[in-house]
Design an enzyme around this catalytic site. Structure first.
Site, PDB file in Angstrom:
ATOM      1  N   ARG A   1       0.836  -1.212   0.000  1.00 46.12           N
ATOM      2  CA  ARG A   1       0.000   0.000   0.000  1.00 46.12           C
ATOM      3  C   ARG A   1       0.859   1.246   0.000  1.00 46.12           C
ATOM      4  O   ARG A   1       0.534   2.232  -0.658  1.00 46.12           O
ATOM      5  CB  ARG A   1      -0.923   0.002   1.220  1.00 46.12           C
ATOM      6  CG  ARG A   1      -2.023  -1.041   1.105  1.00 46.12           C
ATOM      7  CD  ARG A   1      -2.929  -1.034   2.317  1.00 46.12           C
ATOM      8  NE  ARG A   1      -3.465  -2.375   2.533  1.00 46.12           N
ATOM      9  CZ  ARG A   1      -4.403  -2.676   3.421  1.00 46.12           C
ATOM     10  NH1 ARG A   1      -4.912  -1.732   4.192  1.00 46.12           N
ATOM     11  NH2 ARG A   1      -4.824  -3.911   3.544  1.00 46.12           N
TER      12      ARG A   1
ATOM     13  N   ASP B   1     -13.423 -11.706   7.996  1.00 46.95           N
ATOM     14  CA  ASP B   1     -12.390 -11.117   8.834  1.00 46.95           C
ATOM     15  C   ASP B   1     -12.876 -10.090   9.854  1.00 46.95           C
ATOM     16  O   ASP B   1     -12.082  -9.311  10.355  1.00 46.95           O
ATOM     17  CB  ASP B   1     -11.290 -10.514   7.964  1.00 46.95           C
ATOM     18  CG  ASP B   1     -11.804  -9.377   7.099  1.00 46.95           C
ATOM     19  OD1 ASP B   1     -13.010  -9.091   7.150  1.00 46.95           O
ATOM     20  OD2 ASP B   1     -10.994  -8.780   6.380  1.00 46.95           O
ATOM     21  N   GLU B   2     -14.134 -10.098  10.153  1.00 47.93           N
ATOM     22  CA  GLU B   2     -14.612  -9.215  11.206  1.00 47.93           C
ATOM     23  C   GLU B   2     -15.621  -9.951  12.080  1.00 47.93           C
ATOM     24  O   GLU B   2     -16.368 -10.788  11.607  1.00 47.93           O
ATOM     25  CB  GLU B   2     -15.278  -7.959  10.612  1.00 47.93           C
ATOM     26  CG  GLU B   2     -14.301  -7.037   9.918  1.00 47.93           C
ATOM     27  CD  GLU B   2     -14.974  -5.800   9.330  1.00 47.93           C
ATOM     28  OE1 GLU B   2     -16.000  -5.374   9.876  1.00 47.93           O
ATOM     29  OE2 GLU B   2     -14.460  -5.299   8.326  1.00 47.93           O
TER      30      GLU B   2
END
Length: 654
Positions: free
Chosen positions: A28, A83-84
């Site tokens: 990123r 993923d949460e």
DNA sequence: AAGCAATAG
DNA sequence: GGTTCTATTGCTT
């Protein structure tokens, strides 16, 4: 999810088809973004290391490990994607509140939104403060037991927990105080940033002249109602205000299993058949491991059209005849064949194969998953198509119901929610982000009197967690050779029932022979034919190879001791569970506390969570709104009861 | 119950 | 706003 330390400081992207679906922070920083095309990413960052990520198996498995771990601390866990997780920690907080001396000063763990020093506020928000400690404990557990890092947000409802979880990014947590709700909502750059407001909704809102969160906050509800209808209008307005009274709904085992693949072009039924076969063989294997029996099957496609670029998905579904469903559950090797037959019928309902067609996606899906009775004939006897990864674990049906172990002093106050958001790094080439979210009661037993900027008295907290991604190493075995898809018309007269002659003709010769063998002649359970017994085994070996190789390290970046420092399988864990935990839950009457205390900590924790889970399950219905469709209403509650066995598989590893 | 839209990661 | 590979919920028929 990429744990290889050698990849830790290298720009890494996870590739699905020609898209970088996610990437690590190194990438990123070099300009790579999520959903960037591989071409663009390589252009921006030639050193970018790519890892294939189409196979979600390892992500899914790790994802459920995270959810399971959270559930062992607190049963109220709602998954959001892989993923949460939202965790309602209200009861834990209340438990700690009543068991801890008033004189104890409170403090916040981690950051507090918009605050530099929050010590002064901690005593004003004891529940949020306790929630922040719980969030820290959960993150620590996820780190030590699973080797994943990530963020968490702690707040009084799911919406706020999710929003605040990203305040400090990587691997940190932050708590949102009620007095800052208005601030955090107002800082969102646009309505699209409000969780629950997607693209379509934001377009419709924009058509009303609404662009900012404030626009929506100030817009007359009546006008909103005419555009969206009563309930949606109210919900939208509430969201803009940071109000979210939706409960943390325990997710439990998945309600559907699906497998899909996309491609540039598919235009022959032979290709379609082959693709469906491949998808089904892996889906059936997953379904078998799940243990439940699917009642309905759905096939979906996406067609390409020149005029309108991509056309949306179309699907057809049908019930799965019981005898086929049982074959899936029992691992019979001809389950896929029968299902391919079903699937092709559905396919022909959508596509006229005598005309030209152009598909860009095919998906197969099992839904309406029914827990098997722990009854007779179980899968133990069938050894053919798949091998079991998990032996029939403890089918402890014992103590299904002892409802009263939890602190009785907890009345339905408001709930606080804590949210955490975690970013993890892990195995081989991948990074994923997990978010944990937790809920906790905000104001204590005495009714909250403060109007908290329009916030209801109800509060909850959420914590997010990240799931690592592992590179898939092995493909499932392809069962047929496309080149041998020749017809054998003469044999069709002997076909077993339920086999479409046309489909049969397209099947590989091997399969055709199998279908014609005596074992299938009378469509009886038939003897185990293990033509494919290696498929699952191959996969398992691959996984364990990875686990023990030097490349896969169970430790993440933050762990100084190199590779494999974190005990992963070794759940012996002597750590902390005992003390904090014991204050969160009481023993059943028939348990001797002394004996209990001598059990291994992880066993203690597991037992505790089992006892605790009795309650929430029974409690769930009361927290759900009554008066709805009735069918959908208590689906979850029903599932909890009837799916107890299969839930074990998801939430009770060995 | 079937099919689709919307949302999400 | 769609790309990938899922998964859930709610609307409409």
């Amino acid at each position: 999810m990429i744990r290889n330390p050698k990849l830790r400081n290298v720009p890494l992207g996870i590739q699905q088809k020609y898209i970088i679906v996610t990437c690590n922070y190194v990438a990123r920083d070099l300009g790579v973004t999520k959903m960037m095309s591989v071409t663009d990413a390589k252009e921006k960052c030639p050193q970018l290391v790519l890892v294939k990520g189409e196979d979600l198996t390892h992500y899914r498995e790790m994802s459920y490990k995270v959810t399971e771990l959270l559930m062992s601390y607190c049963p109220s866990v709602e998954r959001l994607g892989f993923d949460e997780n939202f965790v309602d920690v209200t009861e834990m907080v209340e438990g700690r509140l009543t068991h801890t001396p008033q004189s104890d000063g409170y403090s916040f763990e981690g950051h507090v939104y918009n605050r530099v020093s929050a010590d002064a506020e901690a005593s004003d928000h004891p529940r949020l403060a306790l929630g922040s400690h719980i969030a820290a404990e959960l993150r620590a557990a996820i780190s030590s037991k699973l080797g994943l890092t990530g963020c968490a947000g702690v707040a009084t409802n799911k919406l706020l927990a999710k929003l605040v979880s990203g305040s400090f990014k990587p691997n940190q947590q932050t708590t949102l105080l009620p007095e800052d709700v208005s601030d955090i909502m107002g800082r969102l750059s646009g309505l699209r940033k409000v969780p629950g407001v997607g693209h379509q909704t934001s377009k419709r809102l924009q058509a009303l002249g609404l662009v900012s969160v404030q626009d929506l906050q100030l817009f007359p509800l009546a006008d909103l109602v005419t555009e969206f209808g009563g309930s949606s209008a109210q919900r939208l307005k509430n969201l803009a205000l940071g109000i979210d009274d939706s409960p943390v709904t325990p997710t439990g085992a998945p309600q559907s299993l699906s497998d899909e693949d996309s491609f540039k072009k598919m235009s022959s039924t032979k290709e379609v058949l082959q693709k469906i076969q491949d998808l089904l063989s892996s889906l059936v294997e997953r379904m078998y491991k799940d243990g439940r029996q699917p009642q309905t099957f759905r096939l979906t496609i996406r067609r390409y059209s020149a005029t309108n670029k991509w056309f949306s998905r179309e699907s057809r579904q049908c019930p799965i005849p019981n005898h086929i469903g049982q074959k899936i559950t029992s691992g019979s090797s001809d389950a896929p064949v029968q299902l391919v037959t079903l699937a092709m019928k559905l396919f022909h309902k959508m596509v006229d194969s005598s005309a030209a067609f152009h598909l860009t996606l095919i998906s197969v899906c099992f839904t309406n998953l029914q827990a098997r009775g722990a009854a007779a004939g179980g899968k133990g006897s069938i050894t053919s198509f798949f091998t079991h990864s998990t032996s029939p674990r403890k089918t402890q049906s014992a103590s299904q119901n002892q409802d009263d172990f939890c602190p009785s002093g907890i009345s339905p106050f408001m709930d606080h929610r804590f949210g955490c958001d975690m970013e993890h790094s892990s195995t081989e080439g991948m990074t994923a982000q997990d978010t944990l979210q937790m809920t906790i009661p905000a104001e204590s037993p005495p009714r909250a009197k403060r109007a908290l900027h329009g916030l209801p008295t109800k509060q909850s907290a959420v914590v997010p967690v990240a799931a690592p991604q592992l590179q898939k190493a092995a493909c499932s075995t392809a069962r047929s050779d496309p080149n041998e898809t020749n017809k054998t018309p003469k044999l069709t007269c002997r076909l077993p029932p339920n086999v479409d002659p046309e489909v049969f003709g397209l099947l590989p010769e091997e399969i055709q022979k199998e279908l014609l063998s005596p074992a299938y002649a009378n469509s009886l359970p038939g003897p185990p034919t293990h033509t494919d017994s290696h498929s699952l085994k191959d996969r398992k070996e691959t996984v364990s190879d990875l686990d023990s190789s030097d490349k896969i390290i169970t430790v993440n970046q933050q762990w100084p001791p190199g590779p494999r420092a974190a005990p992963r399988e070794t759940v012996t864990e002597e750590g902390r569970p005992p003390s904090p935990r014991s204050s969160d839950c009481r023993f059943p009457v028939d348990v001797d506390p002394e004996v209990f205390s001598q059990l291994p900590p992880d066993v203690q924790r597991e037992l505790m969570s089992e006892w605790k889970q009795q309650k929430p399950i029974l409690k769930t219905p009361s927290s759900r709104k009554q008066g709805r469709s009735s069918v959908t209403k208590d689906r979850k509650a029903a599932a909890k009861g009837s799916q107890a066995n299969s839930l074990l598989k998801y939430f009770k590893p060995n």
